[in-house]
Design an enzyme around this catalytic site. Structure first.
Site, PDB file in Angstrom:
ATOM      1  N   LEU A 134      81.068  38.069  30.975  1.00 26.00           N
ATOM      2  CA  LEU A 134      80.530  37.533  29.555  1.00 26.00           C
ATOM      3  C   LEU A 134      80.597  39.114  28.637  1.00 26.00           C
ATOM      4  CD1 LEU A 134      78.542  36.412  27.296  1.00 26.00           C
ATOM      5  CD2 LEU A 134      76.756  36.918  28.499  1.00 26.00           C
ATOM      6  N   SER A 135      81.693  38.732  27.705  1.00 27.88           N
ATOM      7  CA  SER A 135      81.945  39.963  26.902  1.00 27.88           C
ATOM      8  C   SER A 135      80.846  40.517  26.018  1.00 27.88           C
ATOM      9  CB  SER A 135      83.138  39.633  26.061  1.00 27.88           C
ATOM     10  OG  SER A 135      84.287  39.196  26.722  1.00 27.88           O
TER      11      SER A 135
END
Lengths: 298, 822
Positions: A134-135
């Protein structure tokens, strides 16, 4: 309750400066903020989590702390976008406000959530299992604004990952599609959109090479997590003329990635631009020292 | 063999054998489950356990001497448990090396590295304790003990490398543990002394427990961020075949995501081109190294869109030399594009093996015969040693550089000269460079090619070079003859049709160039960049026109990055960051491409090793009174063993690198150099036994031989290796052994002779000396690498000669008179 608000807030108007300005004013006045905040309650969270079949229960106190942190995070997103682009797109800010990021903090391989850490400051990526991440939210905000999504757009994401990016886009655009190649991840994430009432999001486990050919008319925006040296012809076929295909390059745990933006001109030829705004702040107004070069015909 | 000999030498022999095997095994394990450079970081520091044991023995000498029998008995079974326990723990630690490149997350990973140290420390501490205690207890037999130590280590390396060909890498420990079991009855305590058989049987308990865990509880797995992890989680993925080898753990995968990875124009529709064909993916240690065709017939129209097709369009009808064939795809592409014949060089043994099937498919096609296509397992360096070979096109595959450690030699001044010399009069060399993260690699390569051509006496190298690119890759073309205007026009046309850019050609005017793929410059020094209001940029064009126009540029690339051409003596492709800019680099670590991290890790390892060496140097001083030596004697001893620790490893590292080019394989070079040097040094140590009464004289003679041999190696060996590069493998191996044997034999003598001077009343210093030697061995590897990147391996070799010279000067004083004869 949340679903009703979603409907109420869903942008129905076509793109236009006046609409943007109006939304911007609403955000500035705090009206939209308070409405969105009221929409997402602890009960909504627990209900959605249960329906998504994931183990990420938290206490109400933790939930409230997350919502408080969210306010700070939203402020930092706005400042970040202003610093990088000169202005923050109100639609992107609105989407961030509406999308409960904590709901996407889940590691599908380990079957554990990192919910209470959501909206961390400083922002950083989170592993979600199976090699995906999850950036960090600032990078996602940047990529979203770079893609210039508008209300009538149809968007395809190749590489669903946590699902947050496509969920975010879905708050702005008309239709959002996402393809994941990693089966256990894709199957897990596919269950999380409906409980949020995100009815304009569709996801599937498939080979991203082929895009989503069933969607008539193609896509205005394609976001592609790509490890290969080519962009597939099928995806380019599905990219509308004037559309943007965005490819992040580099390993996912860096603060940012190089973003390649591909556009199709009127002759059907593709142009690309390496965007490094995640790493470098533009010096707006600076006189370009170098001689401008000829741009390829658009 | 007498019981006394077994007791004295058997234990240290087996413990050393297993220790080196475990160390090499861990290196492989980290290469598979993570990436090799991080394994090196962790293991090099875990190795300090080896040396710290000497300090502990030094501090508590009387205690260890009193209970030495117990330790000799208990350490081998303990090592079994520590080896498996350490293995289990490192597999359970959530180490994600990628997070080290994130300013917010890196500290968590440093903590994880610390946990890995702790997990591996007990094993190396225990083995160091055994060896150090052996030297202390049997100090009258140090040369022979050292023989057992080194020969054991050399055999350990050989045994493990051999086992890697047969045993699954996650279960390799099972091949090592039974050897350790043999050490259990070597030193039975008093009342069990006569019942070695019973002790051996009792030793089965820890052995079987460890083996059972390896079989049923094994928790090793690929790091989820390696390419194979994604591929393995694709629906219906299957492993077609797999191979075990010291070079790697290979898996050939079949799933729907596997396709030929080739840089294609995005203008598919305009060109009437298909996408890349589907394939089988070959992974080595979890990284994808190439693809093989999945079916016999596939659509080759993608070649119209391929970046690498232009050389064939320019000079298509001649004979092509393919350096790497992308699993055979390039063979068909070259023939499709009009090549009259194709010669293929593969440097990866498994790729070569798998290519044989593809070759059979190819030769079964009408119009393709064996005269048209041939495939060899050889390096360009060896193959082109034959001066009569000439090609119209020499085409380096985009995967080639990363397919083997020895392949970097192609991207050096000498490597390009060899390729250029094999071109026919109108021939073209095509070199690929990845520019998706850094464009400076293309600038460095262009600079290397320019120097190569200048070195061959060409007056205007820039007229022989064309550079064109897509958004992610560049191709540098080098013409045997200067490129003509018609060549340049064809390139422009080729690029315009495909939305590719011409970044350099003779006579290029940047202000008139059309840019399809905007490529801004990267700077580590600025956090700001010009707003993109002035139209698209081509940073590569800017740098190349500066390079070929004025020889240098004001661009920050020329001052910040190290763009010095690679050579055989400094063959580092991924070394464009100058370590003197470390502050700026660390500040913007997220800009650094992963292959470049190895150099930063070297620096980290060096820093830690130096800090540790300071502990080793100063900790024993807290009980200074127990070391019955004058300060000056201590200082001489410290310096002597420090020089030997650094010198030995410097020589070893340089020779591994030299033989990597010669054998075209880093793993063979490593295995051969390590085992031959250890075994012959061990034999040299045994020979040193006869100098025990005159150790200074023995050490001086040995050092003289070492220095002479090193000078000889520096002076003539390089040219000898060039002459021998086409020899058959057994002859090559024989030459290496013949060269290493006398040198290693001599190198094995100074350490035991120096150590032997600390006998009798001087034993207080003995374990300390052993530990200083170990600590500086740990420093030696990163230091040698950093020196080689900066100044070349020749300088490291000269430095090693200097260190041996200094060692001779600082040989422990008064030793010829103070040491009693046996």
């Amino acid at each position: 309750m949340m679903f009703r608000v979603e409907k109420k807030l869903k942008p129905a108007a076509p793109r236009g400066a006046s609409i943007l300005a109006a939304v911007s004013l609403l955000i500035a006045s705090g009206w939209l903020a308070s409405s969105a905040q009221a929409a997402w309650t602890y009960q909504d969270y627990t209900k959605a989590v249960k329906a998504s079949e994931r183990k990420m229960e938290i206490g109400e106190a933790d939930f409230n702390r997350i919502q408080q942190r969210k306010e700070r995070a939203l402020t930092s997103i706005e400042s970040y976008l202003k610093e990088r682009f000169g202005q923050a797109d109100p639609l992107v800010l609105k989407a961030f406000k509406e999308t409960p990021r904590e709901y996407f903090h889940y590691n599908y391989q380990a079957n554990v959530g990192s919910v209470t850490a959501a909206y961390e400051i400083p922002a950083h990526p989170w592993g979600i299992g199976y090699g995906s991440a999850l950036s960090d939210y600032l990078g996602q905000a940047y990529m979203t604004q770079l893609a210039k999504p508008t209300a009538n757009d149809v968007v395809l994401e190749v590489g669903t990952g946590s699902g947050f990016q496509i969920a975010l886009l879905s708050r702005i655009v008309k239709e959002a599609y996402s393809v994941e190649i990693i089966k256990p991840l894709g199957e897990g994430v596919a269950k999380i959109f409906a409980p949020l009432g995100y009815t304009n999001v569709q996801s599937k486990v498939a080979d991203g090479y082929f895009g989503w050919p069933e969607v008539q008319g193609g896509f205005d925006i394609i976001m592609l997590t790509c490890a290969a040296q080519y962009v597939s012809p099928e995806l380019l076929k599905q990219l509308k003329q004037g559309g943007r295909l965005i490819v992040p390059i580099g390993q996912p745990f860096k603060k940012g990635q190089f973003l390649y933006v591909f556009t199709k001109d009127k002759d059907g030829k593709i142009h690309s631009k390496k965007d490094m705004g995640v790493f470098f702040i533009p010096m707006t107004g600076e006189i370009q020292k170098a001689q401008p070069k000829k741009t390829a015909p658009q | 063999m007498s019981s006394r000999v077994i007791t004295r030498y058997g234990g240290i022999f087996i413990v050393s054998l297993v220790s080196i095997a475990y160390e090499i095994y861990l290196t492989r394990h980290f290469a598979i489950t993570n990436w090799s450079e991080y394994g090196y970081w962790i293991i090099s520091i875990a190795m300090v356990g080896f040396s710290l044991s000497g300090v502990i023995i030094c501090l508590f000498k009387d205690f260890f001497q009193k209970y030495h029998q117990t330790f000799f008995f208990a350490v081998p079974p303990a090592m079994m448990v520590f080896s498996v326990g350490g293995f289990a723990l490192i597999n359970s630690i959530q180490f994600n090396p990628l997070e080290l490149q994130n300013a917010v997350l890196w500290s968590n990973q440093i903590w994880n590295i610390g946990k890995c140290y702790l997990a591996l420390f007990p094993f190396f501490f225990a083995s160091g304790l055994f060896v150090g205690l052996s030297f202390l207890v049997y100090c009258d037999h140090i040369p022979k003990l050292y023989t057992a130590d080194l020969v054991g280590a050399g055999l350990g390396a050989l045994i493990l490398l051999a086992a890697m060909s047969f045993v699954h890498p996650f279960y390799l420990l099972a091949a090592v543990l039974p050897i350790l079991w043999l050490a259990v009855p070597v030193n039975p305590p008093g009342r069990l002394a006569g019942r070695r058989g019973t002790v051996l049987l009792a030793g089965l308990v820890p052995l079987l427990a460890c083996l059972a865990w390896l079989w049923w509880g094994n928790n090793a797995s690929f790091c989820q961020y390696k390419a194979i992890s994604t591929a393995r989680n694709v629906e219906n993925n299957r492993v077609v075949t797999e191979y075990y080898s010291p070079r790697g753990y290979y898996q050939l995968l079949h799933n729907y995501t596997e396709r030929l990875d080739v840089d294609l124009s995005n203008n598919y529709e305009l060109l009437g081109a298909a996408g890349p064909p589907d394939a089988l993916g070959l992974y080595r240690d979890g990284d994808r190294i190439t693809a093989f065709p999945r079916r016999m017939n596939y659509d080759l129209s993608y070649t119209r869109a391929a970046l690498n097709s232009f050389p064939y369009i320019l000079r298509g009808t001649g004979r092509a030399l393919l350096i790497g064939s992308q699993g055979g795809f390039r063979i068909r592409e070259a023939l499709e594009l009009g090549a009259a014949g194709v010669e293929v060089l593969e440097t990866e043994p498994v790729v070569h093996r798998l290519l044989q099937d593809e070759l059979k498919n190819l030769l079964s096609r009408p119009g393709v015969d064996s005269k048209k296509v041939s495939v060899r397992y050889a390096s360009p360096h060896a193959f082109l040693a034959d001066p009569d070979r000439r090609f119209e096109i020499i085409d380096v595959s985009s995967e080639f550089l990363d397919q083997g450690q020895a392949n970097k030699y192609v991207f050096t001044v000498e490597g390009f000269q060899e390729l250029f010399s094999a071109l026919s009069d109108q021939g073209v060399l095509s070199v690929p460079i990845l520019i998706s993260e850094f464009t400076v690699y293309a600038v460095k390569t262009a600079n290397t090619i320019r120097q190569a051509l200048s070195g061959l006496g060409l007056p205007n190298p820039e007229n022989h070079i064309l550079v064109y690119r897509s958004s992610w890759n560049a191709r540098i073309l080098v013409g045997r003859s200067p490129f003509r205007e018609e060549d340049i026009n064809r390139l422009k046309e080729f690029c315009a049709q495909r939305s590719f850019d011409t970044s350099y050609y003779p006579g290029l005017k940047p202000e008139e160039a059309t840019i399809w793929n905007d490529l801004p410059a990267i700077s580590f020094e600025n956090e700001t960049m010009s707003a993109s209001t002035g139209g698209p940029r081509d940073a590569l064009m800017d740098d190349l026109t500066a390079l070929f126009g004025r020889g240098a540029a004001a661009s920050s690339n020329w001052t910040f990055f190290n763009l010095t051409p690679s050579t055989y003596d400094r063959p580092f492709f991924y070394a464009v960051l100058k370590l003197r800019n470390i502050k700026e680099i660390l500040k913007r670590i997220d800009l650094v491409p992963r292959p470049e991290m190895g150099n930063l890790i070297n620096l980290a390892v060096l820093t830690q090793a130096v800090l540790f060496a300071l502990i080793v140097l100063f900790l024993p001083l807290i009980r200074r009174g127990r070391i019955d030596l004058k300060a000056r004697e201590i200082a001489r001893g410290i310096f002597y063993f420090m020089c030997l620790g650094l010198g030995f490893l410097f020589v070893e590292i340089v020779l591994i690198e030299r033989f990597t080019l010669f054998l075209n394989d880093a793993v063979s070079a490593f295995g051969l150099v390590l085992s031959v040097m250890l075994i012959f040094s061990g034999l040299g140590s045994g020979f040193a036994d006869r100098f025990l009464t005159r150790p200074n004289r023995g050490a001086s003679k040995a050092v003289a031989v070492v220095i002479l041999m090193l000078i000889l190696l520096a002076a003539i060996f390089s040219s000898l290796l060039v002459r021998a590069v086409q020899w058959p493998w057994p002859a090559k191996y024989g030459l290496i052994v013949a060269a290493l044997a006398p040198l290693s034999f001599a190198m094995g003598m100074p350490f035991p002779l120096g150590l032997s001077t600390f006998r009798g009343t001087r034993t207080g210093f003995l374990p300390w000396a052993w530990s200083i030697n170990g600590a500086f061995s740990v420093i030696a590897t990163p230091l040698a690498n950093i020196l080689a990147v900066g100044y070349g391996y020749s300088v490291v070799l000269l430095a090693s000669a200097g260190l041996y010279f200094l060692a001779a000067i600082f040989f422990p004083k008064g030793s010829d008179t103070t040491v009693s004869s046996r």
